[in-house]
Design a protein around this motif. Structure first.
Motif, PDB file in Angstrom:
ATOM      1  N   PRO A 152      73.057  52.179  61.638  1.00  0.00           N
ATOM      2  CA  PRO A 152      73.599  53.152  62.591  1.00  0.00           C
ATOM      3  C   PRO A 152      72.969  53.002  63.935  1.00  0.00           C
ATOM      4  CG  PRO A 152      72.361  53.915  60.838  1.00  0.00           C
ATOM      5  CD  PRO A 152      72.451  52.632  60.272  1.00  0.00           C
ATOM      6  N   GLU A 153      73.602  53.437  65.063  1.00  0.00           N
ATOM      7  CA  GLU A 153      73.238  53.235  66.193  1.00  0.00           C
ATOM      8  C   GLU A 153      71.698  53.712  66.586  1.00  0.00           C
ATOM      9  OE1 GLU A 153      76.185  52.086  68.201  1.00  0.00           O
ATOM     10  OE2 GLU A 153      74.863  52.188  70.182  1.00  0.00           O
ATOM     11  N   PHE A 154      71.076  54.515  65.951  1.00  0.00           N
ATOM     12  CA  PHE A 154      69.695  55.089  66.176  1.00  0.00           C
ATOM     13  C   PHE A 154      68.990  53.675  65.835  1.00  0.00           C
ATOM     14  CE2 PHE A 154      69.991  56.507  61.918  1.00  0.00           C
ATOM     15  CZ  PHE A 154      68.692  56.175  61.219  1.00  0.00           C
ATOM     16  N   LEU A 155      69.274  52.871  65.022  1.00  0.00           N
ATOM     17  CA  LEU A 155      68.449  51.747  64.925  1.00  0.00           C
ATOM     18  C   LEU A 155      68.726  50.472  65.747  1.00  0.00           C
ATOM     19  CD1 LEU A 155      68.596  51.845  60.934  1.00  0.00           C
ATOM     20  CD2 LEU A 155      66.568  52.350  62.319  1.00  0.00           C
ATOM     21  N   ALA A 156      69.927  50.452  66.194  1.00  0.00           N
ATOM     22  CA  ALA A 156      70.459  49.226  66.596  1.00  0.00           C
ATOM     23  C   ALA A 156      71.525  49.572  67.802  1.00  0.00           C
ATOM     24  CB  ALA A 156      70.961  48.010  65.797  1.00  0.00           C
ATOM     25  N   ALA A 157      71.023  49.681  69.077  1.00  0.00           N
ATOM     26  CA  ALA A 157      72.138  50.105  70.132  1.00  0.00           C
ATOM     27  C   ALA A 157      73.473  49.042  70.022  1.00  0.00           C
ATOM     28  CB  ALA A 157      71.480  50.017  71.431  1.00  0.00           C
TER      29      ALA A 157
ATOM     30  N   ARG B 236      67.180  60.425  61.867  1.00  0.00           N
ATOM     31  CA  ARG B 236      66.254  59.526  62.728  1.00  0.00           C
ATOM     32  C   ARG B 236      64.697  59.894  62.550  1.00  0.00           C
ATOM     33  NH1 ARG B 236      69.045  61.546  68.467  1.00  0.00           N
ATOM     34  NH2 ARG B 236      68.691  63.362  67.116  1.00  0.00           N
ATOM     35  N   PHE B 237      64.448  60.769  61.593  1.00  0.00           N
ATOM     36  CA  PHE B 237      63.148  61.033  61.307  1.00  0.00           C
ATOM     37  C   PHE B 237      63.223  60.514  59.588  1.00  0.00           C
ATOM     38  CE2 PHE B 237      61.535  64.185  64.126  1.00  0.00           C
ATOM     39  CZ  PHE B 237      62.344  64.527  64.924  1.00  0.00           C
ATOM     40  N   ILE B 238      62.167  59.468  59.447  1.00  0.00           N
ATOM     41  CA  ILE B 238      62.009  58.618  58.412  1.00  0.00           C
ATOM     42  C   ILE B 238      60.573  59.398  57.684  1.00  0.00           C
ATOM     43  CG2 ILE B 238      61.679  56.588  57.258  1.00  0.00           C
ATOM     44  CD1 ILE B 238      64.334  57.055  58.936  1.00  0.00           C
ATOM     45  N   LEU B 239      60.772  59.751  56.502  1.00  0.00           N
ATOM     46  CA  LEU B 239      59.544  60.445  55.824  1.00  0.00           C
ATOM     47  C   LEU B 239      58.921  59.309  55.134  1.00  0.00           C
ATOM     48  CD1 LEU B 239      60.929  63.931  54.901  1.00  0.00           C
ATOM     49  CD2 LEU B 239      59.638  63.034  56.970  1.00  0.00           C
ATOM     50  N   GLU B 240      57.542  59.404  54.774  1.00  0.00           N
ATOM     51  CA  GLU B 240      56.946  58.607  53.761  1.00  0.00           C
ATOM     52  C   GLU B 240      57.364  58.857  52.539  1.00  0.00           C
ATOM     53  OE1 GLU B 240      55.250  56.098  54.544  1.00  0.00           O
ATOM     54  OE2 GLU B 240      53.785  56.563  56.293  1.00  0.00           O
ATOM     55  N   LYS B 241      56.931  57.918  51.652  1.00  0.00           N
ATOM     56  CA  LYS B 241      57.717  58.147  50.067  1.00  0.00           C
ATOM     57  C   LYS B 241      57.363  59.465  49.511  1.00  0.00           C
ATOM     58  CE  LYS B 241      56.697  53.714  49.230  1.00  0.00           C
ATOM     59  NZ  LYS B 241      56.379  52.527  48.434  1.00  0.00           N
ATOM     60  N   ASP B 242      56.228  60.370  49.891  1.00  0.00           N
ATOM     61  CA  ASP B 242      56.094  61.517  49.078  1.00  0.00           C
ATOM     62  C   ASP B 242      56.840  62.632  49.840  1.00  0.00           C
ATOM     63  OD1 ASP B 242      55.066  61.988  51.901  1.00  0.00           O
ATOM     64  OD2 ASP B 242      53.221  62.465  51.329  1.00  0.00           O
ATOM     65  N   GLN B 243      57.855  62.197  50.775  1.00  0.00           N
ATOM     66  CA  GLN B 243      58.778  63.132  51.485  1.00  0.00           C
ATOM     67  C   GLN B 243      58.154  64.207  52.158  1.00  0.00           C
ATOM     68  OE1 GLN B 243      61.830  62.232  51.850  1.00  0.00           O
ATOM     69  NE2 GLN B 243      62.546  61.238  50.017  1.00  0.00           N
ATOM     70  N   GLN B 244      56.992  64.123  52.627  1.00  0.00           N
ATOM     71  CA  GLN B 244      56.049  65.259  53.193  1.00  0.00           C
ATOM     72  C   GLN B 244      55.878  64.664  54.768  1.00  0.00           C
ATOM     73  OE1 GLN B 244      55.253  68.211  51.938  1.00  0.00           O
ATOM     74  NE2 GLN B 244      56.385  67.530  50.030  1.00  0.00           N
ATOM     75  N   ASP B 245      55.028  63.532  54.716  1.00  0.00           N
ATOM     76  CA  ASP B 245      54.698  63.110  56.139  1.00  0.00           C
ATOM     77  C   ASP B 245      55.566  62.342  56.747  1.00  0.00           C
ATOM     78  OD1 ASP B 245      51.732  63.907  56.097  1.00  0.00           O
ATOM     79  OD2 ASP B 245      51.870  62.643  54.388  1.00  0.00           O
TER      80      ASP B 245
ATOM     81  N   HIS C  38      73.665  49.615  53.199  1.00  0.00           N
ATOM     82  CA  HIS C  38      72.911  50.960  53.546  1.00  0.00           C
ATOM     83  C   HIS C  38      71.401  50.583  53.030  1.00  0.00           C
ATOM     84  CE1 HIS C  38      76.666  52.692  53.929  1.00  0.00           C
ATOM     85  NE2 HIS C  38      77.039  52.562  52.377  1.00  0.00           N
ATOM     86  N   HIS C  39      71.089  49.367  53.477  1.00  0.00           N
ATOM     87  CA  HIS C  39      69.774  48.921  53.120  1.00  0.00           C
ATOM     88  C   HIS C  39      68.607  49.471  53.836  1.00  0.00           C
ATOM     89  CE1 HIS C  39      66.587  45.494  54.184  1.00  0.00           C
ATOM     90  NE2 HIS C  39      66.241  45.918  52.757  1.00  0.00           N
ATOM     91  N   TYR C  40      69.038  49.960  55.223  1.00  0.00           N
ATOM     92  CA  TYR C  40      67.917  50.852  56.028  1.00  0.00           C
ATOM     93  C   TYR C  40      67.469  51.933  55.354  1.00  0.00           C
ATOM     94  CZ  TYR C  40      71.434  54.030  57.262  1.00  0.00           C
ATOM     95  OH  TYR C  40      72.327  55.241  57.240  1.00  0.00           O
ATOM     96  N   ILE C  41      68.158  52.433  54.472  1.00  0.00           N
ATOM     97  CA  ILE C  41      67.429  53.713  53.911  1.00  0.00           C
ATOM     98  C   ILE C  41      66.393  53.634  53.087  1.00  0.00           C
ATOM     99  CG2 ILE C  41      68.037  55.398  52.130  1.00  0.00           C
ATOM    100  CD1 ILE C  41      70.900  55.418  53.430  1.00  0.00           C
ATOM    101  N   ASP C  42      66.266  52.294  52.356  1.00  0.00           N
ATOM    102  CA  ASP C  42      65.072  51.903  51.694  1.00  0.00           C
ATOM    103  C   ASP C  42      64.257  51.149  52.518  1.00  0.00           C
ATOM    104  OD1 ASP C  42      66.089  52.919  49.349  1.00  0.00           O
ATOM    105  OD2 ASP C  42      67.271  50.957  48.842  1.00  0.00           O
ATOM    106  N   SER C  43      64.657  50.501  53.547  1.00  0.00           N
ATOM    107  CA  SER C  43      63.888  49.353  54.233  1.00  0.00           C
ATOM    108  C   SER C  43      62.884  50.232  55.389  1.00  0.00           C
ATOM    109  CB  SER C  43      64.818  48.417  54.844  1.00  0.00           C
ATOM    110  OG  SER C  43      65.369  49.019  56.085  1.00  0.00           O
TER     111      SER C  43
END
Ligand code: 6CS
Ligand code: FE
Length: 302
Positions: A289-294, A87-96, A206-211
């Protein structure tokens, strides 16, 4: 325009089927309550929202409450479990941190906020139905390194990837930091919610991983975006902490990156009408996944 459960599987807004992009006129109301019903905000504001597809209301939450929400956000960001939690999405640098989803489940404080009468009475008025949370999140947009969001209609994603039948949902966003012209504020194309811009490219699995880091599929084509912008222009949702920014599920919006030193953090709740619950996705990809769409955990707000 009452939605019967029988036609929920009808695809009134086809998109991502390999067909050329086109503009489909909106088939659904924007404000569902009858004129005769007294709204919880002024009729002028309701009319503005209906015409433009967004509205900013000032001073809905006092500074003490905002401090409380900001502390809660900082607490969530500091959780040691966050790196293992999708549920935690990081910026592309994988830090923030870029976004945190399901904040109304992760946090008691945000759960209370999601059921606050200042929000839900207005959402119920506009949708004229029982409501539930389709999605909740914080878009953190860190300073220096906060990436933007490409132009999109949320409804295009929720319909195609999640199976939301009709345009009977809206977003409520509360700025927790100032949203200025320099820190990547939300931008809207006023009146764009009257037009559905279908997209061409099919959804990969699994588009959401990138989108969720950078959306590229489900983005209307440049000619159609230019067409709406030349007719209607663009506005920045400049706002103070404690304001309420609301926008229709089909309003074209996006935001620039944030290279300023100041984070632009907003909490969002997406309310959907109970009669407009998601069905099977309208694309060929597996449901998100449920965390994006109930879907299984739908609970009408009491
Ligand atoms: O995926 C979602 O549900 C939301 N996020 C993005 C990047 N686009 C559509 C919608 O706003
Ligand atoms: Fe969006």
């Amino acid at each position: 325009t009452e939605l019967s459960p029988l036609n929920s599987n009808l695809d009134l807004y086809p998109s991502r089927k390999g067909q050329p992009a086109k503009i489909i006129p909106r088939q659904d109301p924007c404000v569902y309550s009858d004129d005769a019903v007294r709204p919880p905000i002024s009729r002028e504001d309701i009319q503005f929202y209906q015409q433009n597809g967004f509205l900013i209301i000032k001073n809905v939450f006092p500074p003490e409450e905002i401090t409380d929400f900001k502390n809660e956000l900082n607490h969530l960001c500091s959780l040691s479990t966050r790196t293992a939690d999708n549920r935690f999405i990081l910026e592309k640098d994988q830090q923030d941190v870029r976004s945190i989803f399901e904040v109304h489940i992760l946090s008691k404080r945000f759960e209370e906020l999601s059921e606050d009468p200042r929000l839900i009475e207005l959402a119920r008025y506009l949708l004229n139905d029982d409501i539930y949370i389709h999605q909740s999140r914080v878009n953190y947009k860190p300073g220096f390194n906060g990436n933007g969001f490409n132009w999109h209609s949320d409804f295009e994603t929720w319909h195609t990837e999640d199976g939301m039948p009709r345009m009977r949902a809206l977003s409520m966003s509360i700025p927790l930091t100032e949203n200025t012209s320099t820190n990547g504020p939300l931008m809207f194309v006023p009146r764009s919610h009257h037009h559905y811009l279908s997209c061409t490219e099919q959804t990969p699995a699994h588009h959401y991983i990138d989108s969720l880091k950078e959306q590229q599929i489900g983005i209307p084509n440049p000619a159609n975006i230019s067409g709406l912008v030349s007719q209607y222009g663009m506005v920045q949702a400049l706002s103070q902490p404690g304001s309420l920014i609301l926008f229709d599920s089909n309003t074209l919006h996006g935001s620039n990156s944030n290279i300023s030193p100041h984070p632009r953090s907003n909490v969002f709740f997406v309310y959907n009408a109970l009669s407009n619950k998601v069905v099977a996705p309208f694309d060929e990809a597996p449901p998100r996944p449920e965390f994006l769409a109930a879907r299984r955990s739908i609970r009408p707000i009491p």
